[in-house]
Write a protein that holds these residues in place. Structure first.
Motif, PDB file in Angstrom:
ATOM      1  N   MET A  71      20.303   1.105  16.097  1.00  0.00           N
ATOM      2  CA  MET A  71      20.937  -0.065  15.784  1.00  0.00           C
ATOM      3  C   MET A  71      20.427  -0.227  14.118  1.00  0.00           C
ATOM      4  SD  MET A  71      19.893  -3.960  17.405  1.00  0.00           S
ATOM      5  CE  MET A  71      17.547  -3.627  16.001  1.00  0.00           C
ATOM      6  N   ASN A  72      21.269  -1.276  13.264  1.00  0.00           N
ATOM      7  CA  ASN A  72      21.592  -1.256  12.139  1.00  0.00           C
ATOM      8  C   ASN A  72      19.846  -2.156  12.242  1.00  0.00           C
ATOM      9  OD1 ASN A  72      20.931  -0.591   9.892  1.00  0.00           O
ATOM     10  ND2 ASN A  72      23.314  -0.616   9.606  1.00  0.00           N
ATOM     11  N   ILE A  73      19.457  -2.326  11.571  1.00  0.00           N
ATOM     12  CA  ILE A  73      18.356  -3.789  11.180  1.00  0.00           C
ATOM     13  C   ILE A  73      18.532  -3.716  10.136  1.00  0.00           C
ATOM     14  CG2 ILE A  73      16.388  -4.680  10.878  1.00  0.00           C
ATOM     15  CD1 ILE A  73      14.790  -2.316  12.638  1.00  0.00           C
ATOM     16  N   PRO A  74      19.315  -5.137   9.752  1.00  0.00           N
ATOM     17  CA  PRO A  74      19.601  -6.346   8.620  1.00  0.00           C
ATOM     18  C   PRO A  74      17.964  -5.635   6.828  1.00  0.00           C
ATOM     19  CG  PRO A  74      19.941  -7.816   9.679  1.00  0.00           C
ATOM     20  CD  PRO A  74      18.905  -6.319  10.308  1.00  0.00           C
ATOM     21  N   SER A  75      18.900  -5.674   5.793  1.00  0.00           N
ATOM     22  CA  SER A  75      17.424  -5.134   4.811  1.00  0.00           C
ATOM     23  C   SER A  75      17.045  -6.292   4.437  1.00  0.00           C
ATOM     24  CB  SER A  75      19.197  -4.547   3.805  1.00  0.00           C
ATOM     25  OG  SER A  75      19.614  -5.515   3.001  1.00  0.00           O
ATOM     26  N   SER A  76      17.551  -7.362   4.790  1.00  0.00           N
ATOM     27  CA  SER A  76      16.634  -8.862   4.374  1.00  0.00           C
ATOM     28  C   SER A  76      15.435  -9.144   5.389  1.00  0.00           C
ATOM     29  CB  SER A  76      17.524  -9.724   4.196  1.00  0.00           C
ATOM     30  OG  SER A  76      18.349 -10.139   6.006  1.00  0.00           O
ATOM     31  N   ILE A  77      15.615  -8.051   6.356  1.00  0.00           N
ATOM     32  CA  ILE A  77      14.564  -8.580   7.254  1.00  0.00           C
ATOM     33  C   ILE A  77      13.869  -7.354   7.144  1.00  0.00           C
ATOM     34  CG2 ILE A  77      14.031  -7.819   9.506  1.00  0.00           C
ATOM     35  CD1 ILE A  77      15.581 -10.681  10.147  1.00  0.00           C
ATOM     36  N   TRP A  78      14.372  -6.831   6.393  1.00  0.00           N
ATOM     37  CA  TRP A  78      13.182  -5.221   6.342  1.00  0.00           C
ATOM     38  C   TRP A  78      12.629  -5.570   5.509  1.00  0.00           C
ATOM     39  CZ3 TRP A  78      11.395  -0.935   8.340  1.00  0.00           C
ATOM     40  CH2 TRP A  78      12.060  -0.858   9.400  1.00  0.00           C
ATOM     41  N   THR A  79      13.368  -6.259   4.339  1.00  0.00           N
ATOM     42  CA  THR A  79      12.709  -7.295   2.618  1.00  0.00           C
ATOM     43  C   THR A  79      11.626  -8.183   3.394  1.00  0.00           C
ATOM     44  OG1 THR A  79      14.758  -7.092   1.971  1.00  0.00           O
ATOM     45  CG2 THR A  79      13.103  -7.901   0.743  1.00  0.00           C
ATOM     46  N   LEU A  80      11.862  -8.766   4.656  1.00  0.00           N
ATOM     47  CA  LEU A  80      10.364  -9.793   5.193  1.00  0.00           C
ATOM     48  C   LEU A  80       9.343  -9.591   5.272  1.00  0.00           C
ATOM     49  CD1 LEU A  80       9.983 -12.987   5.253  1.00  0.00           C
ATOM     50  CD2 LEU A  80      11.177 -12.480   7.207  1.00  0.00           C
ATOM     51  N   LEU A  81      10.214  -7.717   6.289  1.00  0.00           N
ATOM     52  CA  LEU A  81       8.519  -7.234   6.516  1.00  0.00           C
ATOM     53  C   LEU A  81       7.515  -6.505   5.735  1.00  0.00           C
ATOM     54  CD1 LEU A  81      10.260  -5.462   9.622  1.00  0.00           C
ATOM     55  CD2 LEU A  81       8.606  -7.827   9.542  1.00  0.00           C
ATOM     56  N   VAL A  82       8.269  -6.148   4.895  1.00  0.00           N
ATOM     57  CA  VAL A  82       7.874  -5.683   3.949  1.00  0.00           C
ATOM     58  C   VAL A  82       6.531  -6.459   2.811  1.00  0.00           C
ATOM     59  CG1 VAL A  82       7.570  -4.012   1.627  1.00  0.00           C
ATOM     60  CG2 VAL A  82       9.176  -3.430   3.283  1.00  0.00           C
TER      61      VAL A  82
END
Lengths: 362, 583
Positions: A1-12
């Motif tokens: 599954m491809n996690i959207p980059s905005s989610i990654w940014t939020l997590l980081v």
């Protein structure tokens, strides 16, 4: 599954924030605070370290991520995308640091005010016109001679004179050699330093200590009791004022646990005020390069209970009489080694060092 | 003599067998070719760097243990005084001038600097000044009052050593003023036709900002030092309290130069990094104008922050607040640069060669120094850490992690242009790895040392700091070791390295549009701009063509006849374009 980059940014972002908040409180980089003022300074440092940790992680993270993710693959000789700029992004990263530094500046201002940086005694309201009139020989005096002298007492001058006439230190200060600066316009005789905190403004300090720095020792005198000593003792919980000057070169009074430092400057008076909070023995260090034995110029700084302080004062008053007899000799005739001899036991100066001191004056 | 005549004189052909190759003698002569002078600067300052580094390791060896067991305290003070003076005045500042000398005329398409003889004079002041300074060690009376030389201490320590220090720094200051005049005039008047300020490489912008600070602030240092010399040698009492002088006035004058001086030490390398990152990231520099104008902003703000060195000495509260705010504001233009560099790297196709690694290492370590700089600006915290190892850590992160890594990045990047040969990449990466580890090992623990209570410039310290000091000392040895791969690599590659070709990095700035090493007059014909300096990725899959365009043979007469066309006229018919044709 491809996690959207905005989610990654939020997590980081969340992780960076949590790590920064934790490290800002648990860095262990400072010694335990020993005064009311030190705790305020520590609060400022923790806030700055929290922001700094976040910035550090973002920049280093971006660099390391780029070095791995965007490294050139073998055989790929093409160029990257021609991105010349992004005005909204540039405005954002101009605005964010600007807001951060304004925030830090306001916080620093507040802390500085709370530890007494703006005390009217520290930043003395030096009436410039009056001083110009008083300065003998000043060309400006003629043009200002119409100005009536101010009726306000010049507290700086009084303080300076009182400190200089203090019999306990008059002999060890070469006051005749280093004239104290008279009312320099806008500066004042007392170097503007850290005064009373706003809640104690106007009230005299509970204890005043005069400090003289000389190569390579500190001499403390307690004007109220006439004690002269090589160690600084103060009672806990009472506001102390340190008035300092130096005999030969610039020294700096520093107790890391107090987070306070002030240069002792020949020809000037400077003062700091603080309220000791934690009983203990600390090190008082000379922080300004003052010659080859600068590193050895330190002494005990003791915060003790009022009872222990009373006891210490009684002991010292006996010892101090002896010391005064010693300093009553013409100190100019003594070599530094002879002159410092009475203080050796107090100051922890090694005999070898004393022998070498006279080499330092070429 | 007119500029044109001076320019002509500078371009007299030297004897050489092939383009750009010079006799070794030229490097020991009063040569006026900007490329010779640039290399003279770089090699000379690197030698001083090695000397300063040896002094630093002696200082660290003394600090390995809490006692004074290696050198006497007097010698210790001389060691750190000379270390700092050499590193600042004989390495970082003139190394920036070395790169500027080599690169500016090439980058703007000029034949040489505006004042070639002045240029040579500026360089030839450096070796005597350096030898003078080091001679003080040999006569046993080296200056030992710190590189700040605060009176009254500097007036009561060794008189001869202090006088030598003043003379030497005055000479070096004069040299950098002469250089700054030359850079400004060259960039202002000698750009190739059609190159506007906004098409100039960012290094030139950085040198405009640097030269402006140098011209405004260095004379103030000269004033302070001359007054100090009067106090020292003639018995006046400008700064001597025994005669009513004020030592604080010296501090104001000294820092009026010496704070801006840290920007003289870092701005040129900001410029170098802005050149290197886009080439090896294969992306245009992000925010060209923001980077260019932020250099000017730093240059202006740098002139009004000096009293932050004096928060504990005796400035009024309102002045402390003023200087706190100006100092913090500098973080904004500096932050713009850092974020722009990161954005340049982001999404590129990074060639992680030695030059790029050093450039990225520069950004990464400079950030640490910059952050601690903001902390130091906050007055209450500065009062605690002023004159401690926290400050030592901060300034070394800026000047080693910044300037020195920037110089290394520049060496690796322009070595093929300067010598026509490539450096060995493997040993370059070894050099980088050792340097980064050594630098963090040496300077990171100093932050904690300072905050815990270790003051600077001391030969003896509290035994509780021994472990951290031991780590610092080991790190400094590693830094010393790290220079060996570089020195051997540079010498070996200069003689036997593989031939580089004119443009090994496929860069777009003008210095790569000529031979490597460049011929005596740089370009056969004044180059005509066809692309911006950082237009990477603009013509997909057609890179070859982009490279050739800037050196179009079809010169447009309208462009050639600019306001300074006398300086850019066709090469003198008496002087052949190719040195091999010269008799």
């Amino acid at each position: 599954m491809n996690i959207p980059s905005s989610i990654w940014t939020l997590l980081v972002g969340i992780v960076v924030t949590l790590v920064s908040l934790w490290y800002g409180q648990n860095h262990g980089l400072l010694p335990a605070p020993a005064s009311d003022e030190a705790e305020l300074v520590d609060g400022l440092f923790n806030a700055m370290l929290t922001i700094s940790t976040g910035l550090f992680l973002i920049v280093e993270g971006a660099l390391i991520y780029s070095a791995i993710r965007y490294r050139r693959r073998p055989g790929d000789d093409s160029d990257g995308p021609p991105v010349f700029g992004n005005i909204p992004l540039e405005i954002l990263w101009t605005a964010v640091p600007a807001i951060i530094v304004i925030g830090i500046a306001i916080y620093s201002f507040d802390v500085y005010n709370s530890i007494g940086g703006f005390s009217p005694h520290a930043v003395h309201d030096a009436p410039i016109g009056e001083q110009a009139v008083r300065m003998p020989g000043a060309a400006i005096a003629a043009t200002l001679s119409d100005t009536p002298p101010s009726a306000d007492p010049n507290l700086n001058q009084e303080k300076s004179d009182a400190a200089m006439q203090d019999p306990a230190t008059a002999a060890v200060r070469n006051a005749d050699q280093i004239p104290q600066r008279r009312n320099a316009p806008g500066v004042g005789v007392v170097s503007p330093t850290i005064g009373a905190s706003p809640d104690k403004e106007g009230a005299p300090p509970a204890l005043t200590v005069n400090v003289t720095g000389l190569q390579y020792a500190w001499i403390f005198t307690y004007p109220d009791t006439g004690i002269t000593t090589g160690e600084l003792h103060v009672p806990v919980g009472r506001e102390v004022q340190i008035s300092m000057t130096a005999n030969d070169v610039i020294h700096a009074f520093w107790v890391p646990e107090l987070r306070l430092k002030q240069d002792a400057i020949p020809g000037r008076q400077s003062e700091i005020r603080f309220t000791p909070k934690t009983v203990g023995e600390y090190k008082l260090i000379c922080a300004e390069l003052c010659g080859p034995y600068h590193g050895a110029m330190n002494t005990q700084f003791v915060i003790e209970t009022p009872e222990a302080f009373e006891q210490w004062q009684k002991e010292q008053q006996v010892a101090s009489r002896d010391a005064q007899q010693l300093v009553a000799m013409n100190s100019a005739d003594l070599s530094p080694a002879e002159f410092l001899a009475p203080y050796v036991s107090d100051l922890g100066i090694q005999p070898e060092m004393l022998q070498q001191i006279h080499h330092t004056h070429h | 003599m007119t500029q044109a005549q001076l320019q002509e004189g500078a371009n007299l052909p030297a004897l050489s067998e092939e383009p750009g190759v010079r006799k070794w003698r030229d490097y020991f002569s009063f040569n006026t070719d900007h490329k010779v002078i640039g290399i003279q600067y770089l090699v000379t300052t690197f030698i001083f760097y090695c000397i300063g580094g040896v002094l630093a390791d002696l200082v660290r060896t003394e600090l390995k243990t809490p006692e004074t067991d290696f050198v006497s305290p007097e010698v210790y003070n001389s060691l750190f005084t000379l270390h700092a003076t050499i590193m600042i005045f004989l390495w970082i500042v003139p190394a920036g001038a070395g790169f500027a000398n080599y690169l500016i005329p090439l980058m703007i398409g000029a034949k040489d600097m505006a004042f070639p003889r002045l240029n040579a004079v500026a360089f030839w002041m450096i070796p005597p000044a350096g030898l003078l300074l080091i001679s003080s060690l040999l006569i046993g009376d080296a200056p030992d009052a710190g590189w700040t030389s605060y009176p009254p201490l500097s007036l009561v320590t060794g008189q001869v050593g202090e006088a030598i220090w003043i003379m030497s720094v005055l000479l070096l200051g004069t040299s950098s003023i002469l250089g700054a005049i030359n850079f400004l005039v060259t960039i202002w008047k000698m750009r190739t036709p059609g190159m506007t300020f906004n098409q100039m490489p960012l290094f030139c912008w950085a040198m405009v900002a640097t030269s402006a600070i140098t011209l405004l602030s260095t004379p103030v240092l000269a004033g302070a030092l001359i007054l100090l010399a009067f106090d020292l040698l003639a018995g006046t009492t400008f700064f001597n309290p025994t005669g009513g002088g004020d030592p604080i006035v010296y501090q104001h004058m000294f820092w009026f130069y010496s704070h801006p001086a840290v920007y003289i030490m870092i701005l040129p390398f900001f410029g170098l990094i802005s050149e290197i990152l886009p080439v090896h990231a294969r992306k245009p520099i992000f925010g060209y104008q923001a980077i260019a104008y932020s250099s000017l902003a730093i240059s202006f703000l740098g002139l009004i922050v000096w009293a932050h060195h004096m928060f504990t000495s005796g400035v009024p509260g309102w002045l402390r607040m003023f200087f706190m705010i100006t100092t913090m504001i500098i973080a904004v233009p500096t932050g713009i640069k850092v974020f722009s560099w990161v954005a340049t790297v982001w999404g590129g196709k990074l060639r992680l060669n030695s030059a790029m690694l050093f450039a990225m290492g520069f950004v990464g370590t400079f950030v640490i120094g910059g952050i601690s700089g903001i902390m130091l600006a906050a007055v209450p915290f500065d009062i605690h850490v002023h004159d401690t190892y926290f400050v030592v850590a901060h300034l070394h992160y800026v000047l080693f992690g910044g300037s020195v890594l920037g110089i290394y990045a520049g060496f690796y990047h322009w070595f093929p242009k300067m010598t026509g040969r490539m450096l060995n990449e493997f040993w370059g990466k070894v050099h980088f790895a050792l340097t980064i580890v050594g630098l963090n090992l040496t300077f990171l623990p100093m932050h904690k040392l300072g905050m815990m209570g270790m003051n600077r410039r001391i030969a003896v310290y509290d035994p509780k700091f021994e472990t951290l000091n031991f780590i610092c000392t080991m790190g400094s040895y590693l830094l010393a070791v790290s220079t060996f791969p570089f020195i051997i690599n540079a010498i070996w590659s200069w003689m036997y390295g593989p031939k580089a070709g004119n443009n090994p990095w496929q860069a777009l700035t003008l210095e790569w549009m000529t031979t490597s090493p460049p011929a005596i007059e740089n370009f056969d014909k004044p180059p005509v701009l066809a692309t911006g300096p950082y237009d990477y990725g603009m013509s997909h899959g057609d890179d070859e063509e982009v490279e050739k365009v800037p050196l179009s043979d079809e010169r447009e007469p309208a462009l050639a006849a600019g306001p300074n066309s006398a300086l850019r006229a066709d090469p003198d018919p008496k002087v052949a374009a190719h040195p091999e044709d010269r008799k």
